[in-house]
Scaffold this active site. Structure first.
Site, PDB file in Angstrom:
ATOM      1  CG  ASP A  39      -2.094  -0.927   1.028  1.00  0.00           C
ATOM      2  OD1 ASP A  39      -2.650  -0.942  -0.090  1.00  0.00           O
ATOM      3  OD2 ASP A  39      -2.447  -1.656   1.976  1.00  0.00           O
ATOM      4  CE1 TYR A  49       4.356  -7.174   3.640  1.00  0.00           C
ATOM      5  CE2 TYR A  49       3.776  -9.482   4.001  1.00  0.00           C
ATOM      6  CZ  TYR A  49       3.734  -8.337   3.222  1.00  0.00           C
ATOM      7  OH  TYR A  49       3.069  -8.358   2.014  1.00  0.00           O
TER       8      TYR A  49
END
Lengths: 248, 248
Positions: free
Chosen positions: A53, A110
């Site tokens: 994003d 992540y």
């Protein structure tokens, strides 16, 4: 035409995310612009391992693309030096023509950086999210253990996603203090739902600040209900660190 | 009017340095603008412990200013929240009316971050300098020891400085690898000449890449000649970390 796999790092601050869309500058559009220039004006389409994003960073995003025969290191160098300063091309290698950066990805890692200093550290403001209230690290460390293993993570998926199977397996989940008022959250798994890491972090913050308890975590997972989990944490703390493939 | 001492952190990327000048936005001008707003439009002049150049960051820059009687923590909070996002006010305390941030400073600590990854890490590009060639860390660690102690650092001073006494005492000088392809240089001393840290780093890089040898360092110091030292390293790696006063 040969297929190439590339590992790219980028600062997501000034992009509307990785994946091309009608409005706004994206990492994909930027890399494709450079490839087109290198390819004498011929369009080259890249495929990423997944989207990130707006504001989210990557150290190890993987892409693939088809491009004329060329020395892989020369291609890496050209792509790296001619891309914008906020994009770096870490490696390029020739792969099988059947390789697909998205469909063949078997593991992703992540990291999420949280600045817990008071006040916020100015030079981290685009590279770590900030949380100003006290957090109980031990409670967060207890809660994050429940994320490990295979679960239906519907409670940690942004509503309105089209993905049907929301079962994912998490191999590594941790929260650690890394000096000078910063926490790092690490998640490694076979895949992640849309905004899953940020919702996990938002939920762990609610456990750290006492609004929820560690034993609420398994209940939230079992509820399959997005409303039971915490808010989506801000994008600037998130980094896609690594994507792995079966051959590795 | 009471005098206040404040510790401020800033991201120097978008400023023409700390100290006000005719052209360009400075950290000093930005803080004075906020103080003027808080002080009902009355100008407040701040004095820093020293200047930092364009692109240089601070975690512990110290300033002093005179301002009407006010609770120090409330003043800190107002100043912090109303300043630009790239400036943070870490502390404010009332001090003796004779306190002077510059004249009374007895010790300063600088850090310098060098990204030695290939390629450059995109999200560090404003927060660490980049060096692309191999560096011999052991040689740099040997050379940096010669900086310790009391020396005339004329060879490490930007030419054209008006300061007459170029003798400074360095208490701490080190180069360390801090994981993921980054070196950190630490210098702590009773004071530093204009661009001294950046010239020290530029010289150590020339020792690390083999253009100079560790035993050249004492010769360069003894030469008192700016031309013998290495180039001035880029500003984005430099952080003013701490300034100390006799009372501390």
């Amino acid at each position: 035409m040969p297929r190439y796999k590339a590992v790219v790092a980028y600062d997501g601050t000034n992009y509307c995310g990785f994946q091309s869309q009608e409005n706004g500058n994206t990492v994909q559009a930027e890399i494709e612009k450079t490839l087109k220039k290198l390819n004498n004006g011929q369009q080259v389409t890249i495929h990423g391992s997944g989207r990130t994003d707006s504001g989210v960073h990557a150290w190890g995003q993987v892409i693939h693309f088809d491009y004329p025969e060329r020395d892989a290191e020369k291609l890496r160098h050209a792509l790296d030096t001619q891309s914008a300063a906020d994009i770096a091309v870490r490696s390029v290698e020739k792969v099988a023509e059947t390789f697909h950066a998205r469909y063949e990805a078997v593991e992703k890692t992540y990291h999420y950086h949280l600045d817990i200093g008071k006040p916020r550290t100015p030079f981290k403001r685009f590279y770590a999210a900030h949380y100003r209230h006290p957090l109980d690290l031990v409670k967060m460390q207890e809660a994050v253990q429940y994320v490990l293993g295979t679960h239906d993570f519907s409670a940690f998926c942004s509503t309105g996603t089209s993905v049907e199977n929301k079962v994912r397996t998490i191999y590594e989940a941790s929260v650690t203090e890394i000096g000078d008022n910063e926490l790092i959250f690490i998640f490694r798994g076979d895949g992640f739902l849309y905004k899953m890491v940020r919702i996990l972090v938002g939920t762990l913050i609610k456990i750290g600040n006492g609004q929820l308890e560690p034993h609420d975590m398994p209940k939230i997972i079992a509820s399959l209900d997005r409303n039971q989990a915490g808010p989506t944490a801000h994008p600037e703390g998130l980094y896609l660190m690594e994507v792995k493939y079966p051959s590795e």
